[in-house]
Scaffold this active site. Sequence first.
Site, PDB file in Angstrom:
ATOM      1  N   LYS A   1       0.704  -1.100  -0.158  1.00  0.00           N
ATOM      2  CA  LYS A   1       0.114  -0.028  -0.151  1.00  0.00           C
ATOM      3  C   LYS A   1       0.988   1.130  -0.113  1.00  0.00           C
ATOM      4  O   LYS A   1       0.558   2.209  -0.743  1.00  0.00           O
ATOM      5  CB  LYS A   1      -0.956   0.112   1.342  1.00  0.00           C
ATOM      6  CG  LYS A   1      -2.296  -0.908   1.148  1.00  0.00           C
ATOM      7  CD  LYS A   1      -2.833  -1.022   2.360  1.00  0.00           C
ATOM      8  CE  LYS A   1      -3.939  -2.476   2.246  1.00  0.00           C
ATOM      9  NZ  LYS A   1      -4.664  -2.449   3.548  1.00  0.00           N
TER      10      LYS A   1
ATOM     11  N   LYS B   1      -4.018  -9.296 -10.431  1.00  0.00           N
ATOM     12  CA  LYS B   1      -5.386  -9.537  -9.457  1.00  0.00           C
ATOM     13  C   LYS B   1      -6.173  -8.362  -9.587  1.00  0.00           C
ATOM     14  O   LYS B   1      -5.891  -7.043  -9.734  1.00  0.00           O
ATOM     15  CB  LYS B   1      -4.495  -9.235  -8.099  1.00  0.00           C
ATOM     16  CG  LYS B   1      -5.305  -9.611  -6.977  1.00  0.00           C
ATOM     17  CD  LYS B   1      -5.163  -9.010  -5.684  1.00  0.00           C
ATOM     18  CE  LYS B   1      -6.394  -8.956  -4.630  1.00  0.00           C
ATOM     19  NZ  LYS B   1      -6.295  -8.084  -3.762  1.00  0.00           N
TER      20      LYS B   1
ATOM     21  N   LYS C   1      -9.469  -2.885  -6.436  1.00  0.00           N
ATOM     22  CA  LYS C   1     -10.020  -1.728  -6.513  1.00  0.00           C
ATOM     23  C   LYS C   1      -8.542  -0.853  -6.618  1.00  0.00           C
ATOM     24  O   LYS C   1      -8.738   0.252  -7.249  1.00  0.00           O
ATOM     25  CB  LYS C   1     -10.655  -1.159  -5.081  1.00  0.00           C
ATOM     26  CG  LYS C   1     -11.897  -1.857  -5.171  1.00  0.00           C
ATOM     27  CD  LYS C   1     -12.476  -1.482  -3.450  1.00  0.00           C
ATOM     28  CE  LYS C   1     -11.940  -2.253  -2.687  1.00  0.00           C
ATOM     29  NZ  LYS C   1     -12.943  -3.073  -2.067  1.00  0.00           N
TER      30      LYS C   1
END
Length: 330
Positions: free
Chosen positions: A120, A199, A202
């Site tokens: 992230k 993958k 979002k």
Amino acid sequence: MIVHPQDGGMKRILTGIQPSGAFHIGNYFGAMKPLIAMQDRGQVFALIVDLHALTTVRDASALRDFTRRAAIDFLACGLDPERSVFFRQSEVPAHSQLLWILSVVTPMGLLERAHAFKDKVANGLSASAGLFTYPVLQAADILLYDADIVPVGKDQKQHLEIARDIAVKMNEAYGEVLKLPDAEITENVATIPGLDGRKMSKSYGNTIELFMDEKPLRKKIMGIVTDSTPMEAPKDPEGSTLVELYRLVASPIDVEQMKADFRAGGVGYGEFKQRLFEAIRDYFAPFRAYREELIRDPAKVDDILRKGAEQAREIAGAAYGRVEQAIGLR
Ligand code: ADP
Ligand code: TRP
């Protein structure tokens, strides 16, 4: 042994899903569908983890919308509030309370190794303390309900291991207070690919959302990245995103047919995309009527979530009380 007097020893199955955007078919096949199917195997706890979503959603009205939509989509797809405990994490204070207790026994190193955190941050999210302790809150979600089974996609395996490690730390320090959960990685839907073959997520902007209208759905599917093999030439079905997605929504016979047509040549990717579009549209069609009904009746959805939270507060509150006792706060 920790027993659950209130449910006669039924297995407890728990998972959380973040309301951080519209659900996509990766979420559906990786998390929602397996959980819904498990309602026949044990007592399901389905959490809309809005506190987790705060690590990425900074817009209050967006969070509200995503949360409502998450609830509606879950119910429309077959989550049964009569049999399962379905609620918003933020309505059960014990989650945030246990987070603190667990963070006291959690080694920094355990969190520093978390791939999800590193990914992230590498993808541009700022490294907040909340993002860092995200797995500890997840551990609280799981441990408060003495969950036996936690069905998640492969990407969540490490978070599950962290939850186990934290439970072990607590038990080493205070005796057997917490039950060690088991991960159940959903076989054959390990990682659903997105439009670009990575993958579906979002955060990659490569998703196919649940319940899209036909036109935008078709447009999305037509945008799936394929190689430049010409129409006449044979194509390799192995590892093809189109085939991978088709497998999820089409009958085995139709999948075999598509693979055979790939190998034979003479059929272009446009035609395969059309088949995939129709299969996705038809797969989700039966859920649409109930979804429309729920959209028209927000009070019904609120009521379901409120009742779920009441049940959850009772169970989680008791577990948290047990922890407070064990660690000397009470
Ligand atoms: P996203 O990556 O889109 O942000 P989340 O991380 O919120 O999705 O995932 C919610 C749930 O859906 C998790 O249990 C996760 O394992 C599952 N999931 C998400 N994307 C996929 C995928 N592409 N394949 C399989 N499962 C997935
Ligand atoms: N971290 C999970 C995800 O992104 C969501 C989650 C929060 C969860 N709490 C949980 C999953 C508890 C399983 C159990 O998908």
